[in-house]
Each structure stands twice: as structure tokens, then as C-alpha cells.
Design an enzyme around this catalytic site. Sequence first.
Site, PDB file in Angstrom:
ATOM      1  N   CYS A 271       2.626   2.796   9.443  1.00 33.02           N
ATOM      2  CA  CYS A 271       1.822   2.632  10.618  1.00 33.02           C
ATOM      3  C   CYS A 271       2.390   2.792  12.109  1.00 33.02           C
ATOM      4  CB  CYS A 271       0.707   1.572  10.767  1.00 33.02           C
ATOM      5  SG  CYS A 271      -0.584   1.523   9.177  1.00 33.02           S
TER       6      CYS A 271
ATOM      7  N   THR B 127       0.785  -1.236  -0.064  1.00 41.10           N
ATOM      8  CA  THR B 127       0.277  -0.167  -0.059  1.00 41.10           C
ATOM      9  C   THR B 127       1.038   1.250  -0.030  1.00 41.10           C
ATOM     10  OG1 THR B 127      -0.021   0.001   2.459  1.00 41.10           O
ATOM     11  CG2 THR B 127      -2.003  -1.187   1.501  1.00 41.10           C
TER      12      THR B 127
ATOM     13  N   CYS C 213       0.024   6.752   7.648  1.00 39.98           N
ATOM     14  CA  CYS C 213      -1.331   6.198   7.401  1.00 39.98           C
ATOM     15  C   CYS C 213      -2.450   7.292   8.036  1.00 39.98           C
ATOM     16  CB  CYS C 213      -1.387   4.985   8.459  1.00 39.98           C
ATOM     17  SG  CYS C 213      -3.086   4.300   8.856  1.00 39.98           S
TER      18      CYS C 213
ATOM     19  N   ARG D  51      -6.206  -3.447   9.257  1.00 39.74           N
ATOM     20  CA  ARG D  51      -6.058  -5.036   9.361  1.00 39.74           C
ATOM     21  C   ARG D  51      -4.586  -5.391   9.172  1.00 39.74           C
ATOM     22  NH1 ARG D  51      -8.577  -7.923   4.611  1.00 39.74           N
ATOM     23  NH2 ARG D  51      -8.125  -5.977   3.556  1.00 39.74           N
TER      24      ARG D  51
ATOM     25  N   CYS E  56      -3.846   5.973  11.986  1.00 40.03           N
ATOM     26  CA  CYS E  56      -3.244   5.997  13.182  1.00 40.03           C
ATOM     27  C   CYS E  56      -1.951   7.103  13.089  1.00 40.03           C
ATOM     28  CB  CYS E  56      -2.425   4.699  13.404  1.00 40.03           C
ATOM     29  SG  CYS E  56      -0.931   4.364  12.151  1.00 40.03           S
TER      30      CYS E  56
ATOM     31  N   CYS F  61      -1.779   0.797  15.213  1.00 41.26           N
ATOM     32  CA  CYS F  61      -2.797   0.758  14.193  1.00 41.26           C
ATOM     33  C   CYS F  61      -3.995  -0.012  14.174  1.00 41.26           C
ATOM     34  CB  CYS F  61      -2.208   1.264  12.855  1.00 41.26           C
ATOM     35  SG  CYS F  61      -3.228   1.581  11.634  1.00 41.26           S
TER      36      CYS F  61
HETATM   37 ZN   LIG Z   1      -2.229   2.873  10.257  1.00 39.55          ZN
END
Ligand SMILES: [Zn+2]
Length: 354
Positions: A39, A35, A70, A46, A73, A43
Site C-alpha cells: 500500500c 496479505t 492494493c 485498516r 490505494c 491507504c
Molecule cells: Zn492500500
Amino acid sequence: MTPHAILPDKETMYQAFVNKDASFEGLFVMGVRTTGIFCRPTCPARKPKPENVEFFPRSGDALAAGYRACKRCRPMEAKGSIPSWLRPLLAQVDAAPTRRWTSQDIRDAGLDPARVRRWFQAEHGMTFLAYLRSRRLGEAFSRVKDGSPILEAAAAADFDSVSGFCEALRKRSGASPSKAKERLPLKVQQVSSPLGPIMVAGDDQAVYLVEFWDRRMLETQFTTLEKRLNAVFFPGKSKASQQMADELDAYFQGETTTFETPIKFPGTEHQQAVWQTLLSVPSGETWTYGQLANSIGKPAAVRSVARAVGENRFAIVIPCHRIVGSDGNLTGYGGGLWRKRHLLEFERQKNFSS
Ligand SMILES: [Zn+2]
């Protein structure tokens, strides 16, 4: 900002993420290759597959590697640690991540640029402006990581990110498609390396630029070429840039130390003299700035020689990483000192073994 800072082992960190273990907060952040996002340990996102993650001691390191923070988070904001005086500024950055800030802008926002810089340096291992640059580039580039099994998938994503980067350059320079015809079209491709993505720009005859994607001066280097050559940049591969990509690969495999791809380095007479001479510094050796100044016949011009070294547009290929301070100190490197250290060590070992 070293990527080799001491971290717990990967399994422990991955487990900490799975368990949302708050005791690991501040110890590491985790980047997800698929992605391009990083994080904090707690976080709520998933859990990604373990083979798709990598860990960094600080947010700054993850940013420098091309990850974006992210949005859930917010790893750039170590919990509760953002001082209230800084919050309004960060909110402005979040609202417009691609805006270019100057020191004056920061003053206009009612803050002392030095104070902001110190906080970012201490908290994230980078200056505020470097943080902004990383964010901007992060928007434009993909996050191809080395040696990962998803390399191919990531490589497939390259085209879009390079295309975004080129588009941004063209927009800024105002090159309309019709006007672009009168200009020198250069293709830009992204090459994966163990030291992170490398940008290669060229046409079928020659390569004009080889730079680490996160280099501080990357945008400046592209702009210089734009001005000097009336160049305009498009995403894609050219004959010369593909040859260079193959040679870089062979270099990192330890199969070669020399590059045969034709290169062109327009510049001042002084710059060209310095860059030409740099090409004669053998792999596995280092020269001092003084030695380099001597060998171009300008022993008193150490400072301007050093400047020209810093303006080199060919990472690795014109080996400016082989130039060190007179006391053996590595001094600076546009691609980051950790890369210089790695390159010199790599070349030294290769010299012993060959
Ligand atoms: Zn995150």
C-alpha cells in the site's frame, strides 16, 4: 533497484501509515506479509500489526519481493503522475493481469514501447515487461518473507501458490493427467531464504532446478526442462529437493559452502562444460568470464561462456554469482545484482571468519 535505498526508520514509516500522512507519499510503500499486498502511506485500509509489515522505497521493489498492489490505494499509480497517454494501456493490464504482452502488442495499442519502458524504469525502477512479469508471478506465488515470526503461517500457504504455478505450467504445455504418466514428474517446492523465496524442483534421485522465485528467466527455465526431459511439474517435496532445502538453509546459516545433494543439469556440451567448471570456483573467490573460458579450454569463447553462465539453472549451488567482469564489475546476475552483491559479501566474510 536497490533494497538498501535510504528510507526513514521503520517506526516513523509505520506511524506515517497509521496517520495516513500524505507528506510521505512517494517516499515509501508498505508491504503486509499476512496479505501479500502493498500500500501507499495514505491507504484507507485498516492498520496491520507492525511486526507484519515491511517497507520499500518504490513499488517496483515491493513487486519484486512478491507483493501485489492494493486495489484500494493503487500504489502503482503515484498520485496524479500517470500520464494520460499511458492510462489506456494500464487499464488493459488491470483488466487482464496475466496476459503476456510483446512489444508488438504495445505498438498495436498505439504506444511506443521505448517510451513505455522509460516511464516504468524511471517511475518504478523496472521495465514494463518486468512489471508485467512481477504481476503474473505475484498472482501465482505466495509472499514468504524471511526472518518473520509468521514464517510458519506463510510456509503453510506455500503449497497453494506453488500448486497454482505448476498448474499454470501444465495448462500451458497441455499436459493432461493421462499423458503426464509418460513424462518425468518433478516436484516443486518453495524454500524460504534471507534473499527471498527459492524454487527447488526435483525427484527422489536428484534436483534439477534451484532458482529465485522472481528471476526473470524462471518460466523459461521450467519450459526448458519440460522440453529437454519431457518433465511435468507438480507441487510437493521429494527426497532430493528436501535435502537441497536443508543444505540451502545450512548455507545461509553459514554452516556450509558446499552442496552434496545430487544435481542434474541437462544441456548442450558447451553449457555442461561451463556449469561443471563453475562448480570448482571456491566460495569467497571470484573469477572473471575470461578465466572461466580459459579453464574450459576455450579462451576465445568468452561471450558464449557468459551466455552459458546466464543460463545456469542452479542459483547459489552452481555458483555463477562468483563470476565477475574483467574490471571487477559485478556485471549481471539473473537473480538481481543486489543478490549477487549480498552473496559475494556473505561468502567473503565467511571466508575471513573460518
Ligand atoms: Zn492500500
